[in-house]
Write a protein that holds these residues in place. Structure first.
Motif, mmCIF file in Angstrom:
data_model
loop_
_atom_site.group_PDB
_atom_site.id
_atom_site.type_symbol
_atom_site.label_atom_id
_atom_site.label_comp_id
_atom_site.label_asym_id
_atom_site.label_seq_id
_atom_site.Cartn_x
_atom_site.Cartn_y
_atom_site.Cartn_z
ATOM 1 N N ARG A 194 -9.513 5.603 -12.349
ATOM 2 C CA ARG A 194 -9.464 6.514 -13.497
ATOM 3 C C ARG A 194 -9.319 5.726 -14.796
ATOM 4 O O ARG A 194 -9.969 6.031 -15.797
ATOM 5 C CB ARG A 194 -8.306 7.502 -13.355
ATOM 6 C CG ARG A 194 -8.050 8.298 -14.607
ATOM 7 C CD ARG A 194 -8.124 9.766 -14.404
ATOM 8 N NE ARG A 194 -8.121 10.479 -15.672
ATOM 9 C CZ ARG A 194 -7.101 11.141 -16.145
ATOM 10 N NH1 ARG A 194 -5.970 11.214 -15.457
ATOM 11 N NH2 ARG A 194 -7.175 11.751 -17.306
ATOM 12 N N ASP A 198 0.929 0.867 2.043
ATOM 13 C CA ASP A 198 -0.497 1.209 2.089
ATOM 14 C C ASP A 198 -0.783 2.468 1.272
ATOM 15 O O ASP A 198 -1.769 2.533 0.542
ATOM 16 C CB ASP A 198 -0.959 1.402 3.536
ATOM 17 C CG ASP A 198 -0.908 0.105 4.342
ATOM 18 O OD1 ASP A 198 -0.953 -0.980 3.732
ATOM 19 O OD2 ASP A 198 -0.822 0.195 5.583
ATOM 20 N N GLU A 199 0.101 3.470 1.370
ATOM 21 C CA GLU A 199 -0.052 4.693 0.573
ATOM 22 C C GLU A 199 0.030 4.389 -0.921
ATOM 23 O O GLU A 199 -0.755 4.912 -1.716
ATOM 24 C CB GLU A 199 1.038 5.701 0.926
ATOM 25 C CG GLU A 199 0.927 6.320 2.294
ATOM 26 C CD GLU A 199 2.129 7.198 2.609
ATOM 27 O OE1 GLU A 199 2.780 7.710 1.677
ATOM 28 O OE2 GLU A 199 2.413 7.380 3.798
ATOM 29 N N LEU A 200 0.986 3.548 -1.280
ATOM 30 C CA LEU A 200 1.147 3.187 -2.694
ATOM 31 C C LEU A 200 -0.090 2.464 -3.208
ATOM 32 O O LEU A 200 -0.536 2.699 -4.333
ATOM 33 C CB LEU A 200 2.388 2.308 -2.885
ATOM 34 C CG LEU A 200 3.731 2.998 -2.694
ATOM 35 C CD1 LEU A 200 4.857 1.975 -2.697
ATOM 36 C CD2 LEU A 200 3.951 4.034 -3.775
ATOM 37 N N GLU A 201 -0.650 1.585 -2.380
ATOM 38 C CA GLU A 201 -1.847 0.863 -2.804
ATOM 39 C C GLU A 201 -3.014 1.826 -3.021
ATOM 40 O O GLU A 201 -3.744 1.708 -4.010
ATOM 41 C CB GLU A 201 -2.236 -0.203 -1.789
ATOM 42 C CG GLU A 201 -3.438 -1.012 -2.247
ATOM 43 C CD GLU A 201 -3.830 -2.109 -1.289
ATOM 44 O OE1 GLU A 201 -4.389 -3.114 -1.747
ATOM 45 O OE2 GLU A 201 -3.586 -1.962 -0.073
ATOM 46 N N GLU A 202 -3.184 2.780 -2.126
ATOM 47 C CA GLU A 202 -4.256 3.775 -2.293
ATOM 48 C C GLU A 202 -4.095 4.518 -3.614
ATOM 49 O O GLU A 202 -5.065 4.729 -4.346
ATOM 50 C CB GLU A 202 -4.250 4.768 -1.132
ATOM 51 C CG GLU A 202 -4.764 4.206 0.160
ATOM 52 C CD GLU A 202 -4.660 5.214 1.297
ATOM 53 O OE1 GLU A 202 -4.715 6.434 1.029
ATOM 54 O OE2 GLU A 202 -4.523 4.779 2.448
ATOM 55 N N ASN A 203 -2.861 4.912 -3.916
ATOM 56 C CA ASN A 203 -2.588 5.623 -5.161
ATOM 57 C C ASN A 203 -2.896 4.751 -6.370
ATOM 58 O O ASN A 203 -3.505 5.205 -7.344
ATOM 59 C CB ASN A 203 -1.132 6.097 -5.181
ATOM 60 C CG ASN A 203 -0.778 6.806 -6.451
ATOM 61 O OD1 ASN A 203 -0.343 6.180 -7.417
ATOM 62 N ND2 ASN A 203 -0.958 8.123 -6.461
ATOM 63 N N LEU A 204 -2.471 3.498 -6.314
ATOM 64 C CA LEU A 204 -2.720 2.586 -7.435
ATOM 65 C C LEU A 204 -4.213 2.344 -7.638
ATOM 66 O O LEU A 204 -4.688 2.272 -8.779
ATOM 67 C CB LEU A 204 -1.996 1.254 -7.210
ATOM 68 C CG LEU A 204 -0.476 1.295 -7.359
ATOM 69 C CD1 LEU A 204 0.142 0.012 -6.812
ATOM 70 C CD2 LEU A 204 -0.089 1.501 -8.819
ATOM 71 N N ARG A 258 4.039 2.858 4.036
ATOM 72 C CA ARG A 258 4.303 3.382 2.692
ATOM 73 C C ARG A 258 3.652 2.494 1.638
ATOM 74 O O ARG A 258 3.122 2.991 0.640
ATOM 75 C CB ARG A 258 5.806 3.494 2.451
ATOM 76 C CG ARG A 258 6.185 3.973 1.084
ATOM 77 C CD ARG A 258 5.769 5.410 0.852
ATOM 78 N NE ARG A 258 6.198 5.823 -0.480
ATOM 79 C CZ ARG A 258 5.437 6.476 -1.334
ATOM 80 N NH1 ARG A 258 4.233 6.855 -1.006
ATOM 81 N NH2 ARG A 258 5.887 6.782 -2.518
ATOM 82 N N ALA A 287 -6.622 4.457 -6.918
ATOM 83 C CA ALA A 287 -7.180 5.673 -7.524
ATOM 84 C C ALA A 287 -6.850 5.726 -9.014
ATOM 85 O O ALA A 287 -7.702 6.075 -9.846
ATOM 86 C CB ALA A 287 -6.637 6.906 -6.809
ATOM 87 N N ARG A 288 -5.623 5.360 -9.362
ATOM 88 C CA ARG A 288 -5.233 5.336 -10.774
ATOM 89 C C ARG A 288 -6.034 4.294 -11.539
ATOM 90 O O ARG A 288 -6.420 4.503 -12.692
ATOM 91 C CB ARG A 288 -3.734 5.055 -10.902
ATOM 92 C CG ARG A 288 -2.885 6.235 -10.447
ATOM 93 C CD ARG A 288 -1.417 5.924 -10.392
ATOM 94 N NE ARG A 288 -0.919 5.359 -11.637
ATOM 95 C CZ ARG A 288 0.263 4.760 -11.759
ATOM 96 N NH1 ARG A 288 1.057 4.653 -10.723
ATOM 97 N NH2 ARG A 288 0.638 4.259 -12.903
ATOM 98 N N ARG A 289 -6.324 3.160 -10.880
ATOM 99 C CA ARG A 289 -7.106 2.113 -11.540
ATOM 100 C C ARG A 289 -8.537 2.590 -11.788
ATOM 101 O O ARG A 289 -9.106 2.330 -12.849
ATOM 102 C CB ARG A 289 -7.113 0.838 -10.692
ATOM 103 C CG ARG A 289 -7.739 -0.334 -11.416
ATOM 104 C CD ARG A 289 -7.786 -1.574 -10.548
ATOM 105 N NE ARG A 289 -8.221 -2.717 -11.303
ATOM 106 C CZ ARG A 289 -9.477 -2.923 -11.735
ATOM 107 N NH1 ARG A 289 -10.409 -2.038 -11.493
ATOM 108 N NH2 ARG A 289 -9.775 -4.004 -12.427
#
Length: 76
Positions: A25, A13-19, A11, A21-23
């Motif tokens: 942007r 790792d998933e959060l890091e991927e999301n962060l 989980r 992607a947000r970074r």
């Protein structure tokens, strides 16, 4: 202090991927305050992930607290 259960590593790792992607942007939109916040969050997330991995390798720590023997009620 929050301790992460090693079972939650996927989980994180998933959060890091999301962060990340947000970074990306935020960089594209030149949102400097958002970039700083995301960088800080990524730092904390990576630190917690490393803490969970260390805990996974070592397991719980025995503190050596002695057990209290059963006490008899006072005689009256």
């Amino acid at each position: 202090m929050l301790s992460i259960n090693p079972k939650m590593l996927p989980r994180l790792d998933e959060l890091e991927e999301n962060l990340l992607a947000r970074r990306e942007r935020a960089v594209a939109e030149d949102w400097r305050g958002e970039i700083d916040g995301l960088d800080l969050t990524l730092t904390f997330l990576r630190s917690k992930r490393e803490q969970a991995r260390r805990f996974q390798r070592t397991g719980p720590v025995t503190l050596g607290i002695p057990a209290v023997p059963d006490q008899k009620p006072p005689i009256e």
